[in-house]
Design a protein around this motif. Structure first.
Motif, mmCIF file in Angstrom:
data_model
loop_
_atom_site.group_PDB
_atom_site.id
_atom_site.type_symbol
_atom_site.label_atom_id
_atom_site.label_comp_id
_atom_site.label_asym_id
_atom_site.label_seq_id
_atom_site.Cartn_x
_atom_site.Cartn_y
_atom_site.Cartn_z
ATOM 1 N N GLU A 64 0.849 -1.183 0.000
ATOM 2 C CA GLU A 64 0.000 0.000 0.000
ATOM 3 C C GLU A 64 0.889 1.239 0.000
ATOM 4 O O GLU A 64 1.847 1.322 0.777
ATOM 5 C CB GLU A 64 -0.928 0.028 1.227
ATOM 6 C CG GLU A 64 -1.930 -1.112 1.257
ATOM 7 C CD GLU A 64 -2.967 -0.991 0.159
ATOM 8 O OE1 GLU A 64 -3.104 0.101 -0.425
ATOM 9 O OE2 GLU A 64 -3.657 -1.997 -0.096
ATOM 10 N N PHE A 66 0.799 5.372 0.397
ATOM 11 C CA PHE A 66 -0.044 6.472 0.859
ATOM 12 C C PHE A 66 0.658 7.789 0.550
ATOM 13 O O PHE A 66 1.888 7.879 0.586
ATOM 14 C CB PHE A 66 -0.314 6.353 2.362
ATOM 15 C CG PHE A 66 -0.951 5.050 2.749
ATOM 16 C CD1 PHE A 66 -2.298 4.826 2.481
ATOM 17 C CD2 PHE A 66 -0.215 4.045 3.346
ATOM 18 C CE1 PHE A 66 -2.891 3.624 2.820
ATOM 19 C CE2 PHE A 66 -0.806 2.841 3.692
ATOM 20 C CZ PHE A 66 -2.143 2.624 3.423
ATOM 21 N N TYR A 75 -7.653 5.706 4.729
ATOM 22 C CA TYR A 75 -7.625 4.295 4.314
ATOM 23 C C TYR A 75 -8.036 3.383 5.463
ATOM 24 O O TYR A 75 -8.836 2.441 5.280
ATOM 25 C CB TYR A 75 -6.219 3.953 3.815
ATOM 26 C CG TYR A 75 -6.010 2.478 3.582
ATOM 27 C CD1 TYR A 75 -6.487 1.854 2.435
ATOM 28 C CD2 TYR A 75 -5.333 1.695 4.525
ATOM 29 C CE1 TYR A 75 -6.298 0.494 2.229
ATOM 30 C CE2 TYR A 75 -5.143 0.340 4.324
ATOM 31 C CZ TYR A 75 -5.629 -0.260 3.178
ATOM 32 O OH TYR A 75 -5.456 -1.594 2.965
ATOM 33 N N LYS A 79 -11.485 1.276 5.156
ATOM 34 C CA LYS A 79 -11.279 -0.162 5.014
ATOM 35 C C LYS A 79 -12.093 -0.938 6.039
ATOM 36 O O LYS A 79 -12.600 -2.036 5.752
ATOM 37 C CB LYS A 79 -9.795 -0.475 5.164
ATOM 38 C CG LYS A 79 -9.464 -1.956 4.965
ATOM 39 C CD LYS A 79 -7.979 -2.195 5.098
ATOM 40 C CE LYS A 79 -7.667 -3.684 4.906
ATOM 41 N NZ LYS A 79 -6.211 -3.962 5.052
#
Length: 292
Positions: A64, A66, A75, A79
């Motif tokens: 991931e 960011f 996020y 999520k």
């Protein structure tokens, strides 16, 4: 493989590998049936070296990515389907700190801005553990998470807008400008002209010719000396003549100006006198001498 290719793959007997057969069989088995992985200083490489050193950071995989602390917080909230207006600070802070501890071990410069947000989360969590202070006037106490929620909502709006702009086709990325090259003949080809078009063009020229007009401007030459003589003749035999009678308005403004200049010249040469009995009284003109 041809003989020429084999000569390029096989090492030179005079090379440091030895005199040829034994060293080749021990180092590169079945050379003719293998494909070189690479060439190192001009020599083919058929297997990875046993002492090859690979830095630990060279094989890092980021699952991931960011763009900043707000992106990471958004996020984590989306999520797990958390309500952004009622963020569970304990769970979010714990997950956020786990990610910060992970990136601190690899990239300290990148973790600096994340640590600033971590301090803000810890402060909000601490304020939520304390009893709220009721403001004056009986109003409801402000939620410590209000500022963080506002920033998250604004960031999410900007992120969605950026994604929508990214989906719009862009020149140079999604499409290119079509260009077509047309070869023109060396000799130009003019269109055919019919009689009706010639007649219409000629009528247009005549119409424009009628709009053109010529003007001839002439300038009348007037002599001041001539008008001085006329004034003297007009004053002869009369004692006083009114100022207005010297001028003739019917002859135009140019004649009036020249007549006035002639009168001033006569007064300058003391040939006439301009008199007035009192203020605002009529003005008279007479000869300054008595003709014989």
């Amino acid at each position: 493989m041809s003989q020429a290719d084999a000569s390029q793959v096989l090492p030179d007997p005079a090379s440091p590998l030895g005199d040829g057969t034994d060293a080749l069989a021990a180092t590169y088995p079945d050379v003719l049936d293998q494909v070189a992985l690479a060439r190192l200083y001009g020599e083919p490489l058929f297997a990875l070296p046993q002492d090859l050193y690979i830095p630990p950071d060279a094989l890092e995989v980021f699952l991931e990515a960011f763009e900043g602390p707000l992106d990471l917080l958004l996020y984590l909230i989306r999520k797990q389907n958390f309500n952004i207006l009622d963020i569970p600070m304990q769970d979010v802070t714990r997950q956020y700190m786990a990610y910060v501890d992970e990136i601190r071990s690899t990239n300290l410069e990148l973790a600096a801005e994340y640590l600033l947000m971590a301090a803000m989360l810890i402060e909000i969590k601490s304020r939520m553990l304390l009893p709220p202070k009721k403001p004056e006037g009986g109003e409801e106490a402000e939620d410590p998470r209000a500022e963080l929620v506002r920033r998250l909502l604004e960031y999410e709006q900007m992120k969605l807008a950026a994604m929508q702009l990214k989906e719009i086709p862009q020149y140079g990325r999604d499409f290119l400008k079509a260009t077509v090259h047309i070869e023109q003949s060396l000799q130009p080809r003019f269109p055919d002209v019919e009689i009706g078009e010639l007649q219409a063009a000629w009528r247009d020229i005549l119409k424009r010719a009628k709009l053109v007009q010529t003007h001839k401007i002439t300038r009348e030459e007037l002599s001041v000396r001539e008008y001085m003589s006329q004034i003297l003749k007009q004053l002869q035999g009369q004692r006083f003549v009114e100022f207005e009678r010297i001028f003739n308005p019917e002859k135009g403004s140019t004649v009036l100006v020249v007549t006035f200049i002639a009168m001033l010249e006569l007064a300058k040469e003391t040939l006439i006198e301009i008199t007035q009995a009192e203020a605002f009284a009529p003005i008279y003109v007479r000869l300054a001498y008595t003709p014989v």
